[in-house]
Design a protein around this motif. Structure first.
Motif, PDB file in Angstrom:
ATOM      1  N   ALA A 241      11.773   5.669   8.965  1.00 40.34           N
ATOM      2  CA  ALA A 241      12.501   5.279   7.760  1.00 40.34           C
ATOM      3  C   ALA A 241      11.545   4.928   6.627  1.00 40.34           C
ATOM      4  CB  ALA A 241      13.410   4.097   8.058  1.00 40.34           C
ATOM      5  N   LYS A 242      10.332   4.506   6.980  1.00 42.95           N
ATOM      6  CA  LYS A 242       9.325   4.143   5.981  1.00 42.95           C
ATOM      7  C   LYS A 242       8.236   5.200   5.845  1.00 42.95           C
ATOM      8  CE  LYS A 242       9.930  -0.852   6.542  1.00 42.95           C
ATOM      9  NZ  LYS A 242       9.264  -2.139   6.845  1.00 42.95           N
ATOM     10  N   ASN A 243       8.364   6.304   6.558  1.00 44.42           N
ATOM     11  CA  ASN A 243       7.345   7.365   6.509  1.00 44.42           C
ATOM     12  C   ASN A 243       5.948   6.820   6.804  1.00 44.42           C
ATOM     13  OD1 ASN A 243       9.415   9.060   5.791  1.00 44.42           O
ATOM     14  ND2 ASN A 243       8.392   9.917   3.993  1.00 44.42           N
ATOM     15  N   THR A 244       5.851   5.972   7.791  1.00 49.22           N
ATOM     16  CA  THR A 244       4.584   5.298   8.066  1.00 49.22           C
ATOM     17  C   THR A 244       4.292   5.279   9.563  1.00 49.22           C
ATOM     18  OG1 THR A 244       4.880   3.878   6.121  1.00 49.22           O
ATOM     19  CG2 THR A 244       3.280   3.158   7.759  1.00 49.22           C
TER      20      THR A 244
ATOM     21  N   GLN B  86       4.046  20.468   2.564  1.00 52.33           N
ATOM     22  CA  GLN B  86       2.826  19.737   2.232  1.00 52.33           C
ATOM     23  C   GLN B  86       3.059  18.246   2.469  1.00 52.33           C
ATOM     24  OE1 GLN B  86       0.190  21.460   1.247  1.00 52.33           O
ATOM     25  NE2 GLN B  86      -1.261  19.839   0.720  1.00 52.33           N
ATOM     26  N   VAL B  87       2.106  17.621   3.122  1.00 52.54           N
ATOM     27  CA  VAL B  87       2.177  16.186   3.388  1.00 52.54           C
ATOM     28  C   VAL B  87       0.898  15.540   2.887  1.00 52.54           C
ATOM     29  CG1 VAL B  87       2.219  14.421   5.182  1.00 52.54           C
ATOM     30  CG2 VAL B  87       3.667  16.442   5.393  1.00 52.54           C
ATOM     31  N   GLN B  88       1.039  14.425   2.216  1.00 50.08           N
ATOM     32  CA  GLN B  88      -0.125  13.634   1.815  1.00 50.08           C
ATOM     33  C   GLN B  88      -0.125  12.342   2.611  1.00 50.08           C
ATOM     34  OE1 GLN B  88       0.238  13.373  -2.514  1.00 50.08           O
ATOM     35  NE2 GLN B  88      -1.206  15.073  -2.722  1.00 50.08           N
ATOM     36  N   LEU B  89      -1.301  11.985   3.115  1.00 50.48           N
ATOM     37  CA  LEU B  89      -1.442  10.809   3.966  1.00 50.48           C
ATOM     38  C   LEU B  89      -2.401   9.822   3.317  1.00 50.48           C
ATOM     39  CD1 LEU B  89      -1.909  12.722   7.346  1.00 50.48           C
ATOM     40  CD2 LEU B  89       0.212  11.792   6.411  1.00 50.48           C
ATOM     41  N   VAL B  90      -2.023   8.553   3.321  1.00 52.47           N
ATOM     42  CA  VAL B  90      -2.866   7.512   2.738  1.00 52.47           C
ATOM     43  C   VAL B  90      -2.989   6.369   3.736  1.00 52.47           C
ATOM     44  CG1 VAL B  90      -3.197   5.890   0.849  1.00 52.47           C
ATOM     45  CG2 VAL B  90      -2.158   8.129   0.405  1.00 52.47           C
ATOM     46  N   GLU B  91      -4.225   6.146   4.203  1.00 54.06           N
ATOM     47  CA  GLU B  91      -4.469   5.050   5.151  1.00 54.06           C
ATOM     48  C   GLU B  91      -4.791   3.762   4.406  1.00 54.06           C
ATOM     49  OE1 GLU B  91      -6.601   8.726   7.039  1.00 54.06           O
ATOM     50  OE2 GLU B  91      -6.381   7.827   5.058  1.00 54.06           O
ATOM     51  N   SER B  92      -4.499   2.661   5.057  1.00 52.90           N
ATOM     52  CA  SER B  92      -4.859   1.342   4.535  1.00 52.90           C
ATOM     53  C   SER B  92      -4.980   0.370   5.703  1.00 52.90           C
ATOM     54  CB  SER B  92      -3.816   0.838   3.534  1.00 52.90           C
ATOM     55  OG  SER B  92      -2.552   0.706   4.154  1.00 52.90           O
ATOM     56  N   GLY B  93      -5.549  -0.796   5.415  1.00 49.76           N
ATOM     57  CA  GLY B  93      -5.621  -1.842   6.423  1.00 49.76           C
ATOM     58  C   GLY B  93      -6.976  -2.038   7.068  1.00 49.76           C
ATOM     59  N   GLY B  94      -7.927  -1.195   6.730  1.00 49.81           N
ATOM     60  CA  GLY B  94      -9.259  -1.373   7.289  1.00 49.81           C
ATOM     61  C   GLY B  94      -9.948  -2.597   6.701  1.00 49.81           C
ATOM     62  N   GLY B  95     -11.105  -2.932   7.263  1.00 49.57           N
ATOM     63  CA  GLY B  95     -11.855  -4.074   6.772  1.00 49.57           C
ATOM     64  C   GLY B  95     -12.910  -4.510   7.748  1.00 49.57           C
ATOM     65  N   LEU B  96     -13.452  -5.702   7.490  1.00 50.97           N
ATOM     66  CA  LEU B  96     -14.486  -6.296   8.331  1.00 50.97           C
ATOM     67  C   LEU B  96     -13.851  -7.385   9.185  1.00 50.97           C
ATOM     68  CD1 LEU B  96     -17.472  -6.804   9.099  1.00 50.97           C
ATOM     69  CD2 LEU B  96     -17.598  -8.333   7.113  1.00 50.97           C
TER      70      LEU B  96
ATOM     71  N   SER C 158      -8.400  -8.721  15.280  1.00 52.85           N
ATOM     72  CA  SER C 158      -7.374  -7.689  15.202  1.00 52.85           C
ATOM     73  C   SER C 158      -7.265  -7.148  13.785  1.00 52.85           C
ATOM     74  CB  SER C 158      -6.009  -8.259  15.614  1.00 52.85           C
ATOM     75  OG  SER C 158      -6.016  -8.695  16.951  1.00 52.85           O
ATOM     76  N   LEU C 159      -6.839  -5.912  13.703  1.00 56.74           N
ATOM     77  CA  LEU C 159      -6.488  -5.265  12.438  1.00 56.74           C
ATOM     78  C   LEU C 159      -5.292  -4.361  12.690  1.00 56.74           C
ATOM     79  CD1 LEU C 159      -9.928  -4.094  10.921  1.00 56.74           C
ATOM     80  CD2 LEU C 159      -8.416  -5.861   9.978  1.00 56.74           C
ATOM     81  N   ARG C 160      -4.494  -4.152  11.657  1.00 55.54           N
ATOM     82  CA  ARG C 160      -3.429  -3.157  11.749  1.00 55.54           C
ATOM     83  C   ARG C 160      -3.627  -2.134  10.635  1.00 55.54           C
ATOM     84  NH1 ARG C 160       3.182  -3.345  11.279  1.00 55.54           N
ATOM     85  NH2 ARG C 160       2.728  -3.639   9.066  1.00 55.54           N
ATOM     86  N   LEU C 161      -3.821  -0.900  11.049  1.00 52.51           N
ATOM     87  CA  LEU C 161      -3.941   0.194  10.092  1.00 52.51           C
ATOM     88  C   LEU C 161      -2.563   0.795   9.836  1.00 52.51           C
ATOM     89  CD1 LEU C 161      -7.106   2.035  11.458  1.00 52.51           C
ATOM     90  CD2 LEU C 161      -6.965   0.052   9.935  1.00 52.51           C
ATOM     91  N   SER C 162      -2.363   1.219   8.603  1.00 52.96           N
ATOM     92  CA  SER C 162      -1.137   1.912   8.224  1.00 52.96           C
ATOM     93  C   SER C 162      -1.492   3.271   7.638  1.00 52.96           C
ATOM     94  CB  SER C 162      -0.353   1.103   7.193  1.00 52.96           C
ATOM     95  OG  SER C 162       0.030  -0.158   7.700  1.00 52.96           O
ATOM     96  N   CYS C 163      -0.613   4.209   7.830  1.00 54.17           N
ATOM     97  CA  CYS C 163      -0.769   5.542   7.242  1.00 54.17           C
ATOM     98  C   CYS C 163       0.575   5.915   6.638  1.00 54.17           C
ATOM     99  CB  CYS C 163      -1.192   6.546   8.292  1.00 54.17           C
ATOM    100  SG  CYS C 163      -1.236   8.257   7.710  1.00 54.17           S
ATOM    101  N   ALA C 164       0.624   5.921   5.312  1.00 56.16           N
ATOM    102  CA  ALA C 164       1.848   6.257   4.607  1.00 56.16           C
ATOM    103  C   ALA C 164       1.853   7.740   4.273  1.00 56.16           C
ATOM    104  CB  ALA C 164       1.954   5.435   3.341  1.00 56.16           C
ATOM    105  N   ALA C 165       2.962   8.396   4.583  1.00 53.40           N
ATOM    106  CA  ALA C 165       3.075   9.830   4.374  1.00 53.40           C
ATOM    107  C   ALA C 165       4.085  10.142   3.285  1.00 53.40           C
ATOM    108  CB  ALA C 165       3.487  10.511   5.668  1.00 53.40           C
ATOM    109  N   SER C 166       3.786  11.157   2.503  1.00 53.46           N
ATOM    110  CA  SER C 166       4.743  11.638   1.514  1.00 53.46           C
ATOM    111  C   SER C 166       5.633  12.686   2.176  1.00 53.46           C
ATOM    112  CB  SER C 166       4.011  12.262   0.335  1.00 53.46           C
ATOM    113  OG  SER C 166       3.302  13.403   0.767  1.00 53.46           O
ATOM    114  N   GLY C 167       6.689  13.065   1.494  1.00 51.33           N
ATOM    115  CA  GLY C 167       7.530  14.129   2.013  1.00 51.33           C
ATOM    116  C   GLY C 167       8.753  13.616   2.755  1.00 51.33           C
ATOM    117  N   ARG C 168       9.775  14.474   2.816  1.00 46.32           N
ATOM    118  CA  ARG C 168      11.042  14.066   3.391  1.00 46.32           C
ATOM    119  C   ARG C 168      11.199  14.450   4.855  1.00 46.32           C
ATOM    120  NH1 ARG C 168      15.039  16.721  -0.852  1.00 46.32           N
ATOM    121  NH2 ARG C 168      13.440  18.341  -0.697  1.00 46.32           N
TER     122      ARG C 168
END
Length: 124
Positions: free
Chosen positions: A75-78, A1-11, A17-27
């Motif tokens: 290394a950062k699961n991202t 099971q993997v959980q994904l959380v995006e961030s970095g969006g906006g106006l 420019s924008l940089r989106l990130s997606c952090a994942a759980s799990g090893r």
């Protein structure tokens, strides 16, 4: 099971420019192919970019080639999506997706795990 959380969006204004990130759980993140998709209001979800397990192979839809860059840090699961020279037509909710196979596909139905999405709005 993997959980994904995006961030970095906006106006942002067109050309910005924008940089989106997606952090994942799990090893076992390093064994997952990752993708970015977007969905504009009232439209279907569409492929944006994808990256294989170690970052050696990347894929883009034609409309973002030369402007967007997908990358990952195992290394950062991202996984990241650097978006430059943004256009109003890039406005959408952006989702990251994952599947526990080494090489990605551009088909949304192929992915097993999805984040909740992050809104990107580009003003003209």
């Amino acid at each position: 099971q993997v959980q994904l959380v995006e961030s970095g969006g906006g106006l942002v204004q067109a050309g910005g420019s924008l940089r989106l990130s997606c952090a994942a759980s799990g090893r076992t993140f390093s064994s997952y192919a990752m993708g970015w998709f977007r969905q504009a209001l009232g439209k279907e979800r569409k492929f944006v970019a994808a990256i294989n397990w170690n970052g050696d192979s990347t894929y883009y839809t034609d409309s973002v080639k030369g402007r967007f860059t997908i990358s990952r840090d195992n290394a950062k699961n991202t996984v990241y999506l650097q978006m430059n020279s943004l256009k109003p037509e890039d406005t959408a909710v952006y989702y990251c997706a994952a599947r526990n196979l080494l090489e990605p596909r551009a088909d949304a139905a192929w992915y097993d795990y999805w984040g909740q999405g992050t809104q990107v709005t580009v003003s003209s």
